[in-house]
Write a protein that holds these residues in place. Structure first.
Motif, PDB file in Angstrom:
ATOM      1  N   ALA A 123      19.716  31.295 -25.832  1.00 43.48           N
ATOM      2  CA  ALA A 123      18.874  31.374 -25.289  1.00 43.48           C
ATOM      3  C   ALA A 123      17.833  32.382 -26.883  1.00 43.48           C
ATOM      4  CB  ALA A 123      18.987  33.129 -24.527  1.00 43.48           C
ATOM      5  N   VAL A 124      18.715  33.474 -27.818  1.00 42.79           N
ATOM      6  CA  VAL A 124      17.455  34.540 -27.735  1.00 42.79           C
ATOM      7  C   VAL A 124      17.101  32.931 -29.484  1.00 42.79           C
ATOM      8  CG1 VAL A 124      18.064  35.395 -30.100  1.00 42.79           C
ATOM      9  CG2 VAL A 124      18.940  35.767 -27.770  1.00 42.79           C
ATOM     10  N   ASN A 125      18.424  31.961 -29.809  1.00 42.15           N
ATOM     11  CA  ASN A 125      17.509  30.738 -30.496  1.00 42.15           C
ATOM     12  C   ASN A 125      16.622  29.547 -30.178  1.00 42.15           C
ATOM     13  OD1 ASN A 125      18.850  32.466 -33.765  1.00 42.15           O
ATOM     14  ND2 ASN A 125      20.190  32.549 -31.858  1.00 42.15           N
ATOM     15  N   ARG A 126      15.782  29.697 -28.769  1.00 40.61           N
ATOM     16  CA  ARG A 126      15.509  28.870 -28.353  1.00 40.61           C
ATOM     17  C   ARG A 126      14.446  27.668 -28.599  1.00 40.61           C
ATOM     18  NH1 ARG A 126      11.614  29.511 -23.239  1.00 40.61           N
ATOM     19  NH2 ARG A 126      11.231  26.813 -22.488  1.00 40.61           N
ATOM     20  N   GLY A 127      14.822  26.729 -29.045  1.00 46.55           N
ATOM     21  CA  GLY A 127      14.446  26.017 -30.188  1.00 46.55           C
ATOM     22  C   GLY A 127      14.444  25.953 -31.357  1.00 46.55           C
ATOM     23  N   GLY A 128      15.596  26.139 -31.698  1.00 49.65           N
ATOM     24  CA  GLY A 128      16.842  26.020 -32.992  1.00 49.65           C
ATOM     25  C   GLY A 128      17.846  25.542 -33.056  1.00 49.65           C
ATOM     26  N   PRO A 129      18.266  24.847 -34.014  1.00 49.61           N
ATOM     27  CA  PRO A 129      18.927  24.297 -34.921  1.00 49.61           C
ATOM     28  C   PRO A 129      20.410  24.661 -33.627  1.00 49.61           C
ATOM     29  CG  PRO A 129      19.267  25.151 -36.451  1.00 49.61           C
ATOM     30  CD  PRO A 129      17.390  25.971 -35.456  1.00 49.61           C
ATOM     31  N   GLY A 131      21.044  26.748 -31.028  1.00 50.64           N
ATOM     32  CA  GLY A 131      20.685  25.907 -29.443  1.00 50.64           C
ATOM     33  C   GLY A 131      20.830  24.943 -29.205  1.00 50.64           C
ATOM     34  N   ARG A 132      19.946  24.268 -29.278  1.00 46.60           N
ATOM     35  CA  ARG A 132      20.151  22.480 -29.882  1.00 46.60           C
ATOM     36  C   ARG A 132      21.221  22.052 -29.963  1.00 46.60           C
ATOM     37  NH1 ARG A 132      15.223  19.458 -30.204  1.00 46.60           N
ATOM     38  NH2 ARG A 132      13.204  21.284 -30.214  1.00 46.60           N
ATOM     39  N   CYS A 133      21.976  21.954 -30.711  1.00 48.47           N
ATOM     40  CA  CYS A 133      23.732  22.345 -30.788  1.00 48.47           C
ATOM     41  C   CYS A 133      24.330  22.059 -29.861  1.00 48.47           C
ATOM     42  CB  CYS A 133      23.998  22.669 -32.292  1.00 48.47           C
ATOM     43  SG  CYS A 133      25.381  21.802 -32.825  1.00 48.47           S
ATOM     44  N   PHE A 134      24.013  23.620 -29.240  1.00 50.00           N
ATOM     45  CA  PHE A 134      25.455  23.681 -28.060  1.00 50.00           C
ATOM     46  C   PHE A 134      24.886  23.168 -27.286  1.00 50.00           C
ATOM     47  CE2 PHE A 134      26.180  28.433 -30.313  1.00 50.00           C
ATOM     48  CZ  PHE A 134      27.349  28.079 -30.260  1.00 50.00           C
ATOM     49  N   SER A 135      23.499  22.932 -27.086  1.00 51.79           N
ATOM     50  CA  SER A 135      23.117  22.450 -25.380  1.00 51.79           C
ATOM     51  C   SER A 135      23.654  20.630 -25.602  1.00 51.79           C
ATOM     52  CB  SER A 135      21.096  21.997 -25.522  1.00 51.79           C
ATOM     53  OG  SER A 135      20.515  23.389 -25.364  1.00 51.79           O
ATOM     54  N   ALA A 136      23.410  20.766 -26.644  1.00 56.91           N
ATOM     55  CA  ALA A 136      23.668  19.223 -26.927  1.00 56.91           C
ATOM     56  C   ALA A 136      25.660  18.767 -26.729  1.00 56.91           C
ATOM     57  CB  ALA A 136      24.236  18.547 -28.177  1.00 56.91           C
ATOM     58  N   LEU A 137      26.363  19.998 -27.212  1.00 53.53           N
ATOM     59  CA  LEU A 137      27.650  19.879 -26.547  1.00 53.53           C
ATOM     60  C   LEU A 137      27.633  19.791 -25.352  1.00 53.53           C
ATOM     61  CD1 LEU A 137      28.810  21.789 -29.909  1.00 53.53           C
ATOM     62  CD2 LEU A 137      29.453  19.922 -29.321  1.00 53.53           C
ATOM     63  N   SER A 138      27.093  20.809 -24.752  1.00 53.77           N
ATOM     64  CA  SER A 138      27.436  21.297 -23.331  1.00 53.77           C
ATOM     65  C   SER A 138      27.370  20.004 -22.773  1.00 53.77           C
ATOM     66  CB  SER A 138      26.661  22.125 -23.061  1.00 53.77           C
ATOM     67  OG  SER A 138      25.102  21.679 -22.893  1.00 53.77           O
ATOM     68  N   GLY A 139      26.239  19.100 -22.819  1.00 53.14           N
ATOM     69  CA  GLY A 139      26.484  17.641 -22.109  1.00 53.14           C
ATOM     70  C   GLY A 139      27.422  17.051 -22.778  1.00 53.14           C
ATOM     71  N   LEU A 140      28.154  16.698 -23.542  1.00 52.09           N
ATOM     72  CA  LEU A 140      29.245  16.263 -23.878  1.00 52.09           C
ATOM     73  C   LEU A 140      30.118  16.504 -22.892  1.00 52.09           C
ATOM     74  CD1 LEU A 140      30.111  13.566 -25.874  1.00 52.09           C
ATOM     75  CD2 LEU A 140      30.462  15.104 -27.688  1.00 52.09           C
ATOM     76  N   ALA A 141      30.409  17.662 -22.622  1.00 53.28           N
ATOM     77  CA  ALA A 141      31.351  18.033 -21.979  1.00 53.28           C
ATOM     78  C   ALA A 141      31.095  17.652 -20.556  1.00 53.28           C
ATOM     79  CB  ALA A 141      31.881  20.041 -22.719  1.00 53.28           C
ATOM     80  N   LEU A 142      29.795  17.768 -20.059  1.00 51.68           N
ATOM     81  CA  LEU A 142      30.068  17.858 -18.624  1.00 51.68           C
ATOM     82  C   LEU A 142      30.356  16.169 -19.153  1.00 51.68           C
ATOM     83  CD1 LEU A 142      26.547  19.718 -18.563  1.00 51.68           C
ATOM     84  CD2 LEU A 142      29.218  20.008 -17.312  1.00 51.68           C
ATOM     85  N   SER A 143      29.847  15.901 -18.952  1.00 49.95           N
ATOM     86  CA  SER A 143      29.913  14.229 -19.087  1.00 49.95           C
ATOM     87  C   SER A 143      31.468  13.164 -19.574  1.00 49.95           C
ATOM     88  CB  SER A 143      28.989  13.595 -19.502  1.00 49.95           C
ATOM     89  OG  SER A 143      29.423  13.820 -21.306  1.00 49.95           O
ATOM     90  N   THR A 144      32.562  14.622 -20.441  1.00 52.12           N
ATOM     91  CA  THR A 144      33.483  13.946 -20.698  1.00 52.12           C
ATOM     92  C   THR A 144      34.547  13.650 -19.236  1.00 52.12           C
ATOM     93  OG1 THR A 144      32.941  13.845 -22.968  1.00 52.12           O
ATOM     94  CG2 THR A 144      35.187  13.728 -22.304  1.00 52.12           C
TER      95      THR A 144
END
Length: 316
Positions: A123-129, A131-144
């Motif tokens: 949230a603090v680094n919104r749009g930064g690398p 935040g994007r990395c954590f968002s990608a990891l969360s999507g992968l975690a939810l789909s596995t």
């Protein structure tokens, strides 16, 4: 007080409905538990032996009679005896339940300790690398699926790196270090999906709070950004995070079935799998009733807490 009693009555009704559906569904599944029990030795049982065992277990009675008999015992906390070994279902379930709760508690602790800081950083680094990395990891975690995560952890940490045992159980009093090692991988398997949900809720809730007027006022007063985030923003963003955590911990009571099976963790969900394989009707129904009771009770506590905090909930 009236709304609390209504919530309790609804919860008891839900428990009764779930137990009734499970009882009827189990008895509609093809297969005779008497034949299964007599076939454990590898030989086919004769018809007279099957009929005698069915009469001994009360399986020759009409389903309605069996249901009413079970319901009358449920009311007093008697879930019957296991068809496999004659063990009282309640005592066996209470023996295994703390192990399942320990597994869920460890997973909740891991996911919260990792998910909240990750959500704050995103949230603090919104749009930064980051935040994007954590968002990608969360999507992968939810789909596995959990069985894929568990199998990968066993392959990497138990077979390749040999850092932890592949599965099993040792009581904490016997060997604390080995107990924690055996707990680590199944807890991490469960925690991954919950981490993703806590991360996303923390990020979205914190982003919403950071747009409010009192945050701009705090910054205008000259407070350091760390103090604004931790002391003002995160504190006001905790309510939805706690809600997600509470509701998902309840759902994990049923979601530990595969994890306990993969890691040979002798919890309540593992007993449920064994009972299904053995057509052990009382154990299956008892395990599901206990799991559903805990889930409904947790939701009841969340509803009551919300009602105490927000008068609008009591008015609904």
């Amino acid at each position: 007080m009236g709304w609390i009693l209504r919530r309790i009555a609804i919860s008891l009704l839900l428990i009764w409905v779930v137990s009734s559906i499970v009882f009827l569904a189990i008895h509609l599944v093809p297969g005779d538990p008497a034949e299964v029990l007599l076939s454990l030795g590898g030989s086919a049982p004769d018809a007279d032996s099957v009929a005698a065992l069915r009469a001994q277990l009360g399986l020759d009675q009409p389903i309605l009679t069996q249901y009413l008999h079970s319901l009358s015992h449920f009311v007093v906390g008697d879930l019957g005896d296991s068809l496999s070994d004659g063990t009282p279902v309640m005592s066996e379930a209470l023996r295994r339940l703390p192990r399942t709760l320990e597994l869920i508690g460890a997973a909740a602790l891991i996911s919260t300790a990792a998910g909240v800081p990750a959500g704050v950083a995103a949230a603090v680094n919104r749009g930064g690398p980051l935040g994007r990395c954590f968002s990608a990891l969360s999507g992968l975690a939810l789909s596995t699926p959990v069985f894929v995560v568990g199998s990968l952890l066993v392959m990497i940490f138990a077979q390749w790196l040999r850092l932890a045992p592949a599965g099993g159980y040792v009581a904490f009093g016997e060997d604390p270090l080995r107990h924690l090692l055996l707990l680590s991988m199944p807890a991490a398997t469960i925690a991954l999906g919950l981490w993703a949900q806590i991360f996303r809720m923390t990020r979205s809730s914190l982003l919403d709070v950071l747009q409010r007027d009192f945050i701009r006022t705090a910054r205008a007063k000259g407070l350091r950004e760390h103090a604004v985030i931790m002391r003002h923003a995160l504190r006001n963003a905790l309510a939805p995070i706690l809600t997600v955590l509470a509701l998902n911990v309840g759902s994990l009571l049923g979601g530990t079935v595969l994890v306990e099976y993969i890691f040979n963790w002798p919890g309540l969900s593992g007993a449920l799998v064994e009972a299904v394989n053995n057509r052990d009707y009382p154990m299956v129904v008892g395990c599901i009733v206990i799991i559903s009771t805990l889930f409904v009770s947790l939701n009841l506590l969340v509803d009551i807490a919300y009602g105490l905090l927000d008068p609008r909930v009591r008015a609904r």
